[in-house]
Design a protein around this motif. Structure first.
Motif, PDB file in Angstrom:
ATOM      1  N   ASP A   1       0.875  -1.131  -0.117  1.00  0.00           N
ATOM      2  CA  ASP A   1       0.069  -0.005   0.005  1.00  0.00           C
ATOM      3  C   ASP A   1       0.824   1.085   0.128  1.00  0.00           C
ATOM      4  O   ASP A   1       1.759   1.392   0.974  1.00  0.00           O
TER       5      ASP A   1
ATOM      6  N   LEU B   1       3.443   1.719 -10.490  1.00  0.00           N
ATOM      7  CA  LEU B   1       2.950   0.901  -9.317  1.00  0.00           C
ATOM      8  C   LEU B   1       1.756   0.296  -9.351  1.00  0.00           C
ATOM      9  O   LEU B   1       1.619  -0.682  -8.835  1.00  0.00           O
TER      10      LEU B   1
ATOM     11  N   LYS C   1      -0.093  -0.998 -11.327  1.00  0.00           N
ATOM     12  CA  LYS C   1      -0.056  -2.154 -11.958  1.00  0.00           C
ATOM     13  C   LYS C   1       0.078  -3.556 -11.168  1.00  0.00           C
ATOM     14  O   LYS C   1      -0.619  -4.563 -11.316  1.00  0.00           O
ATOM     15  N   GLU C   2       0.584  -3.398 -10.038  1.00  0.00           N
ATOM     16  CA  GLU C   2       0.709  -4.418  -9.063  1.00  0.00           C
ATOM     17  C   GLU C   2       0.664  -4.162  -7.535  1.00  0.00           C
ATOM     18  O   GLU C   2       0.478  -5.221  -6.827  1.00  0.00           O
ATOM     19  N   HIS C   3       0.480  -3.038  -7.366  1.00  0.00           N
ATOM     20  CA  HIS C   3       0.287  -2.595  -5.907  1.00  0.00           C
ATOM     21  C   HIS C   3      -0.835  -1.424  -5.583  1.00  0.00           C
ATOM     22  O   HIS C   3      -1.512  -0.869  -6.754  1.00  0.00           O
ATOM     23  N   ASN C   4      -1.357  -1.261  -4.466  1.00  0.00           N
ATOM     24  CA  ASN C   4      -2.312  -0.716  -4.045  1.00  0.00           C
ATOM     25  C   ASN C   4      -1.572   0.943  -3.854  1.00  0.00           C
ATOM     26  O   ASN C   4      -1.172   1.182  -3.107  1.00  0.00           O
TER      27      ASN C   4
ATOM     28  N   ASP D   1      -3.168   6.209 -14.100  1.00  0.00           N
ATOM     29  CA  ASP D   1      -4.067   5.011 -14.370  1.00  0.00           C
ATOM     30  C   ASP D   1      -5.143   4.890 -13.546  1.00  0.00           C
ATOM     31  O   ASP D   1      -5.336   5.570 -12.277  1.00  0.00           O
TER      32      ASP D   1
ATOM     33  N   ASP E   1      -6.551   2.698 -11.889  1.00  0.00           N
ATOM     34  CA  ASP E   1      -6.333   1.861 -10.677  1.00  0.00           C
ATOM     35  C   ASP E   1      -5.826   2.606  -9.675  1.00  0.00           C
ATOM     36  O   ASP E   1      -6.108   1.966  -8.493  1.00  0.00           O
TER      37      ASP E   1
ATOM     38  N   LEU F   1       9.840  -0.207  -3.576  1.00  0.00           N
ATOM     39  CA  LEU F   1       9.902  -1.490  -3.355  1.00  0.00           C
ATOM     40  C   LEU F   1      10.759  -2.569  -2.557  1.00  0.00           C
ATOM     41  O   LEU F   1      10.432  -3.302  -1.770  1.00  0.00           O
TER      42      LEU F   1
END
Length: 206
Positions: free
Chosen positions: A2, A20, A22-25, A41, A43, A193
């Motif tokens: 997160d 980020l 693409k794979e994380h909150n 994005d 998301d 990360l």
């Protein structure tokens, strides 16, 4: 993971946020929702507000594993005014780390011991306001108990990636002339990360 992002509609901030997400909150605190919808994005969770507003800043930072700040000075004192609040809210909510984008001007001078680059002729910039703001962020972080990294690129052109960038703790790599935006974003993502530095400034340049 997160991740909270401040300055998400800036050049480095948007590149970091979109990658980020693409794979994380990812949660971004933004002042202009229209601009954010254009650049970020779908998301990414967007919170409309200002970094100087306690309520929106808290909403963005709560329950996060790490904070990334790509905030610029924007010819105001928002940067230096906001960082104490960011740190306070991080402490209150147990957020352990922050990674920020600084400027090469706040790295150590190679020619004049005890001075920063912007205080010497190593820096080609005549105006020092931005560097002074970033120095205040550095001094504030250095006195706090959160883990931090300040990535300090030299000139940031919008060019295709030309990495890998050279990296040096507390100094700008010798003869460093530029650090393309995407290359800086790539290092920021790596440090968010899986950090390889702790509580240091890192000079970045080709």
């Amino acid at each position: 993971m997160d991740i909270a992002i401040l300055g998400a509609t800036g050049r480095v901030g948007s590149a970091v946020a979109n990658a980020l997400a693409k794979e994380h909150n990812v949660t971004a605190l933004v002042r202009n929702m229209d601009k954010a919808h254009q650049m970020l994005d779908s998301d990414i969770s967007l919170i409309e507000g200002d970094v100087l507003d306690e309520q929106s800043l808290t909403q963005a930072l709560v329950n996060k594993d790490v904070v990334f700040s790509g905030l610029s000075t924007d010819k105001t004192t928002t940067l230096s005014e906001s960082i104490p609040e960011v740190i306070r809210i991080m402490k209150e909510n147990g957020v352990p780390r922050i990674i920020t984008i600084g400027t090469a001007g706040i790295l150590n001078s190679r020619t004049e011991e005890g001075k920063l680059r912007y205080e010497t002729n190593e820096s080609k910039r005549r105006l020092t306001f931005a560097a002074e703001e970033h120095e205040k962020v550095f001094r504030t972080l250095a006195e706090e108990d959160r883990e931090w990294i300040i990535l300090c690129p030299t000139y940031l052109p919008d060019e295709q990636t030309q990495g890998p960038l050279r990296e040096e703790i507390d100094y700008l790599p010798e003869e460093g002339k530029k650090a393309p935006v995407q290359d800086v974003a790539d290092i920021a993502i790596r440090e968010i990360l899986s950090p390889s530095y702790k509580n240091v400034r890192v000079g970045l340049a080709l």
